[in-house]
Design an enzyme around this catalytic site. Structure first.
Site, PDB file in Angstrom:
ATOM      1  CG  ASP A 142      -1.980  -1.105   1.198  1.00  0.00           C
ATOM      2  OD1 ASP A 142      -2.115  -1.699   0.210  1.00  0.00           O
ATOM      3  OD2 ASP A 142      -2.590  -1.164   2.306  1.00  0.00           O
ATOM      4  CD  GLU A 143       2.846   1.016   3.548  1.00  0.00           C
ATOM      5  OE1 GLU A 143       2.883  -0.127   3.159  1.00  0.00           O
ATOM      6  OE2 GLU A 143       2.029   1.259   4.667  1.00  0.00           O
ATOM      7  CE1 TYR A 165      -2.569   2.078  -6.520  1.00  0.00           C
ATOM      8  CE2 TYR A 165      -3.474   3.497  -4.985  1.00  0.00           C
ATOM      9  CZ  TYR A 165      -3.540   2.800  -6.175  1.00  0.00           C
ATOM     10  OH  TYR A 165      -4.536   3.331  -6.733  1.00  0.00           O
ATOM     11  CD  GLU A 189     -23.588 -14.467 -17.243  1.00  0.00           C
ATOM     12  OE1 GLU A 189     -23.821 -13.266 -16.641  1.00  0.00           O
ATOM     13  OE2 GLU A 189     -23.149 -14.627 -18.147  1.00  0.00           O
ATOM     14  CE  LYS A 231     -32.326 -11.163 -12.118  1.00  0.00           C
ATOM     15  NZ  LYS A 231     -32.466  -9.852 -10.975  1.00  0.00           N
ATOM     16  CG  ASP A 269     -30.415  -7.796  -5.142  1.00  0.00           C
ATOM     17  OD1 ASP A 269     -30.877  -7.025  -6.009  1.00  0.00           O
ATOM     18  OD2 ASP A 269     -30.808  -8.036  -3.941  1.00  0.00           O
ATOM     19  CE1 TYR A 314     -25.572  -8.206 -17.159  1.00  0.00           C
ATOM     20  CE2 TYR A 314     -24.624  -8.305 -15.004  1.00  0.00           C
ATOM     21  CZ  TYR A 314     -25.532  -7.824 -15.834  1.00  0.00           C
ATOM     22  OH  TYR A 314     -26.402  -7.069 -15.483  1.00  0.00           O
ATOM     23  CE  LYS A 318     -36.035 -12.843  -8.385  1.00  0.00           C
ATOM     24  NZ  LYS A 318     -36.403 -11.426  -9.001  1.00  0.00           N
ATOM     25  CB  CYS A 331     -31.915   4.527  28.972  1.00  0.00           C
ATOM     26  SG  CYS A 331     -30.856   3.249  28.522  1.00  0.00           S
ATOM     27  CB  CYS A 340     -28.799   3.518  32.387  1.00  0.00           C
ATOM     28  SG  CYS A 340     -29.009   5.164  31.253  1.00  0.00           S
ATOM     29  CB  CYS A 388     -29.762   6.333  26.334  1.00  0.00           C
ATOM     30  SG  CYS A 388     -29.121   6.579  28.027  1.00  0.00           S
ATOM     31  CB  CYS A 407     -26.047   4.983  29.158  1.00  0.00           C
ATOM     32  SG  CYS A 407     -27.027   3.261  29.107  1.00  0.00           S
TER      33      CYS A 407
HETATM   34  S1  IVH Z   1     -28.289 -10.236 -18.275  1.00  0.00           S
HETATM   35  C1  IVH Z   1     -30.704  -8.529 -21.670  1.00  0.00           C
HETATM   36  N1  IVH Z   1     -26.879 -11.107 -16.115  1.00  0.00           N
HETATM   37  O1  IVH Z   1     -31.090  -8.591 -13.869  1.00  0.00           O
HETATM   38  C2  IVH Z   1     -30.223  -9.180 -20.687  1.00  0.00           C
HETATM   39  N2  IVH Z   1     -28.457  -9.501 -15.785  1.00  0.00           N
HETATM   40  O2  IVH Z   1     -33.873  -8.498 -14.322  1.00  0.00           O
HETATM   41  C3  IVH Z   1     -29.629  -8.308 -19.627  1.00  0.00           C
HETATM   42  N3  IVH Z   1     -28.544  -8.881 -13.440  1.00  0.00           N
HETATM   43  O3  IVH Z   1     -31.516  -5.545 -15.399  1.00  0.00           O
HETATM   44  C4  IVH Z   1     -29.559  -8.970 -18.372  1.00  0.00           C
HETATM   45  N4  IVH Z   1     -26.833 -10.172 -12.793  1.00  0.00           N
HETATM   46  O4  IVH Z   1     -29.641  -5.646 -13.720  1.00  0.00           O
HETATM   47  C5  IVH Z   1     -27.744 -10.346 -16.721  1.00  0.00           C
HETATM   48  N5  IVH Z   1     -25.480 -11.843 -14.674  1.00  0.00           N
HETATM   49  C6  IVH Z   1     -26.422 -11.077 -14.988  1.00  0.00           C
HETATM   50  C7  IVH Z   1     -27.030 -10.310 -14.078  1.00  0.00           C
HETATM   51  C8  IVH Z   1     -28.033  -9.410 -14.746  1.00  0.00           C
HETATM   52  C9  IVH Z   1     -27.907  -9.247 -12.492  1.00  0.00           C
HETATM   53  C10 IVH Z   1     -29.802  -7.817 -13.447  1.00  0.00           C
HETATM   54  C11 IVH Z   1     -29.516  -6.788 -14.520  1.00  0.00           C
HETATM   55  C12 IVH Z   1     -30.910  -6.951 -15.314  1.00  0.00           C
HETATM   56  C13 IVH Z   1     -32.021  -7.627 -14.239  1.00  0.00           C
HETATM   57  C14 IVH Z   1     -32.895  -8.476 -14.935  1.00  0.00           C
END
Ligand code: IVH
Length: 672
Positions: A34-35, A37, A112, A114, A116, A221, A309, A403, A406, A422, A427
């Protein structure tokens, strides 16, 4: 006129810094300290200040966040950013597979995770990042370029001067999300419900310097018009993205059959809580682009991909009471106590209700039936009240007038705050929470002092502030019920060992509002001792990269308190280390990345991590292709299989120690 030599130096520094960024943030395998860098970065900042005409938008100095902006421009997408259809069970995914097969015959899929997070489109022109656009309504999105440039895993400049648009996800890592939410709760702000909201909120902040502090990360992706780059399949596209230095999720899998996809989904439904980011399903994509084109799109989504899902992890239970937790800064958090209920393999008995506004908003009452969920598969939360089941006997939740710990006065610090606190500075709950932080793994790492023992020590009046820990005697500990002679001896030796704590951990332990592990590390690197830090002015603190105005003020105020001065004096007298020792002791493992699985004989996880780092090596929690060695202890976990899959070398603990010895010897000979 800028001398040619300087121009070249600036160019070289930028390339080097971006390369090290890539090693650190994308590959998690740095090759410099780190240093080192910091030195490169410092030099670049210095030159850009001296020759502002050399400043470019792709300079790594831009990553700390530029000037605040007024708002976001709306930009049209080059091709719509559509969403995906959802499926929730195996029968539905088999239906999807049948539809695909009817049109294009047998196919391979890429499975892949998904992620969030928040989807983002990144445009590069001649290799330079020129625009980052949120999804918006799918047709037009917000230009959030200045903010996205602070995401360290997103390259500002590609290794090749390509013009290309890539898409993917920006997200907030779970650990940081939790730290950030805790900070928000302590500051009396409403916590974010999930990392996706936190990410979306962060990407829309008007001050990129604030965004830079929030540790956003990314996975890419998707490539717009992939055939232009000679790519024929999604799998090739992912490989290509890696080559361009994007961060690509390491768990994607090329599946020969739909059964393999289902197996992948089943496995990750169970394993997802182990990830550092939240995932809510699997995205299944037809691998072959020609077949994707044949399948085409509906108005809303592609026919060649689907979101599979994970099962909704929900359960219904009854709120049988409300308890209150008092935090380190005195914030009172209401907690719902449930009739115990099983959810995804664990028994849930309670969930935080965050604050009293949240309760009001959801109209939560004692006696209500509620739907609960494990957010991201991890933290239990109340989703909503089942109002149809109300009997009229339900009791409203009230703010306690004193509280619960306390009996001190309760109030709001200011009108804008949602949190009640509090207001008693003495406390014991505040002290207990602070002590828990003080002895935690991230701080002084004193084993044997769990919350129960801490509570007893405070109640017995043996510990009145954090420094008192170092003055505990065998006679004090003997008064605590439940502590045997062996445990007492262990605790005392742990306390002794903790005196040689590093400065950064000591800073974490002080519990300065707004100073977590990251900031502590920055401070320990800039200030050589706690005294130096304690004497820093607000102006000195603001000069430190990564420290904003609020944090600077909070640090300054903390060290001005008479109680702080007393504590520091006591810590010093007890012989607690207050000097920075961040430098690497012996540089024998530099360039090597280690990971550990199973139980070791001579080290705890934290100890081996520190040992490896003190020898200049890099320690990671997870095995990746970049790991050089996996140290295998007793009862190894799944990391061992992963290492074997990636061809990562394994070492027993003894072999590891031998390796260190050999390298030390070699180094000694070289120096002769
Ligand atoms: S592909 C046209 N791959 O999920 C296809 N989407 O409900 C484009 N997401 O809007 C999506 N991981 O924000 C794809 N490995 C992944 C993803 C992914 C998360 C999200 C993305 C998309 C939503 C679809």
């Amino acid at each position: 006129m800028v001398p040619e030599k300087i121009r070249e130096e600036v160019e070289r520094l930028r390339r080097e810094i971006e390369y090290h960024n890539y090693r650190y943030y994308v590959l998690a395998s740095p090759v410099i300290t780190d240093e080192e860098y910091d030195k490169l970065m410092q030099r670049l900042i210095e030159l850009e200040e001296k020759y502002p005409e050399l400043r470019t938008p792709d300079s790594p100095t831009q990553r700390v966040g530029g000037q605040p902006i007024e708002g976001f421009e709306t930009v049209e997408h080059s091709e719509p950013m559509l969403s995906l259809d959802n499926t929730y069970n195996e029968a539905e995914i088999l239906n999807f597979h049948e539809r695909v097969r009817k049109t294009v015959g047998d196919v391979e899929y890429v499975a892949e995770l998904k992620i969030d997070g928040v989807s983002i489109a990144l445009r590069y022109e001649n290799g330079l990042l020129v625009r980052a656009i949120t999804r918006g309504d799918g047709i037009k999105g917000d230009d959030v370029t200045a903010n996205v440039k602070t995401v360290k895993s997103i390259p500002l400049r590609l290794p090749e001067p390509l013009t290309i648009e890539v898409r993917g996800e920006i997200f907030m890592p779970v650990s940081y999300f939790e730290e950030y939410n805790q900070q928000r709760e302590e500051e009396g702000l409403t916590p974010f419900a999930n990392p996706r909201n936190a990410t979306a909120g962060t990407l829309h902040l008007l001050d990129p310097a604030e965004v830079a502090k929030r540790n956003l990360d990314s996975f890419m992706y998707y490539i717009v018009k992939p055939q232009q780059y000679g790519l024929k399949t999604q799998w090739e596209a992912l490989e290509f993205l890696k080559k361009l230095h994007f961060k690509v999720n390491p768990h994607s899998k090329l599946c020969k059959s739909i059964e393999e996809v289902i197996e992948y989904w089943r496995n990750w439904s169970k394993e997802r809580s182990k990830l550092e980011y939240w995932v809510d399903g699997v995205v299944v994509k037809v691998n072959d682009f020609a077949k994707q084109n044949e399948l085409g799109w509906t108005a809303k989504s592609p026919r060649w991909a689907i979101a599979f899902k994970f099962p909704a992890q929900q359960a219904r239970t009854k709120i049988i009471g409300i308890t209150y937790q008092v935090g380190r800064t005195g914030v009172i958090t209401p907690v719902a106590e449930f009739e115990p209920v099983e959810l995804e393999g664990t028994i849930i008995k309670r969930a935080s209700l965050h604050n009293f506004d949240y309760i009001k908003e959801k109209d939560i009452r004692i006696g209500d039936y509620v739907l609960i969920e494990k957010a991201g598969g991890i933290i239990p939360q109340v989703v909503h009240v089942v109002k149809d089941l109300r009997t009229g006997q339900e009791q409203p939740v009230t703010v306690p007038d004193e509280c619960p710990v306390c009996g001190g006065p309760v109030g709001k610090e200011s009108k804008e705050y949602v949190a009640y606190k509090c207001l008693n500075p003495h406390c014991p709950a505040k002290l207990k929470r602070h002590l828990e932080v003080f002895v935690s793994r991230q701080a002084l790492d004193i084993q044997g002092l769990g919350p129960k023992i801490i509570s007893k020590l405070v109640d017995a009046g043996l510990v009145k502030d954090i420094a008192d820990i170092f003055y505990l005697t065998i006679f004090d500990l003997a008064q605590i019920s439940g502590l045997g002679p062996k445990m007492i001896a262990n605790i005392l030796s742990e306390i002794e060992r903790a005196k040689s704590v590093s400065l950064e951990r000591l800073i974490v332990g002080l519990g300065i509002p707004g100073v977590g592990e990251r900031t502590a590390k920055i401070l320990a690197r800039k200030f050589r001792s706690l005294e130096e830090l304690a004497n820093a002015s607000i102006a000195d603190l603001l000069l430190v990269e990564g420290i904003g105005e609020d944090t600077a003020k909070s640090i300054y105020d903390y060290f001005k308190l008479p109680k702080t001065k007393e504590i520091i004096e006591k810590l010093k007298k007890a012989g607690v280390n207050m000097k920075s020792n961040i430098e690497v002791k012996e540089d024998v493992l530099s360039g090597l990345t280690f990971c550990v699985t199973g139980t070791l004989k001579n080290f705890s996880r934290e100890e081996i991590k520190r040992y490896i780092e003190s020898l200049g090596g890099h320690y990671t929690d997870n095995v990746s292709r970049k790991t050089d060695y996996l140290i295998v202890g007793e009862n190894p976990g799944s990391k061992l299989q992963k290492a074997q899959k990636f061809g990562v070398k394994t070492l027993t603990e003894d072999e590891f120690l031998q390796l260190v010895e050999e390298r030390k010897k070699k180094k000694g000979e070289q120096q002769k």
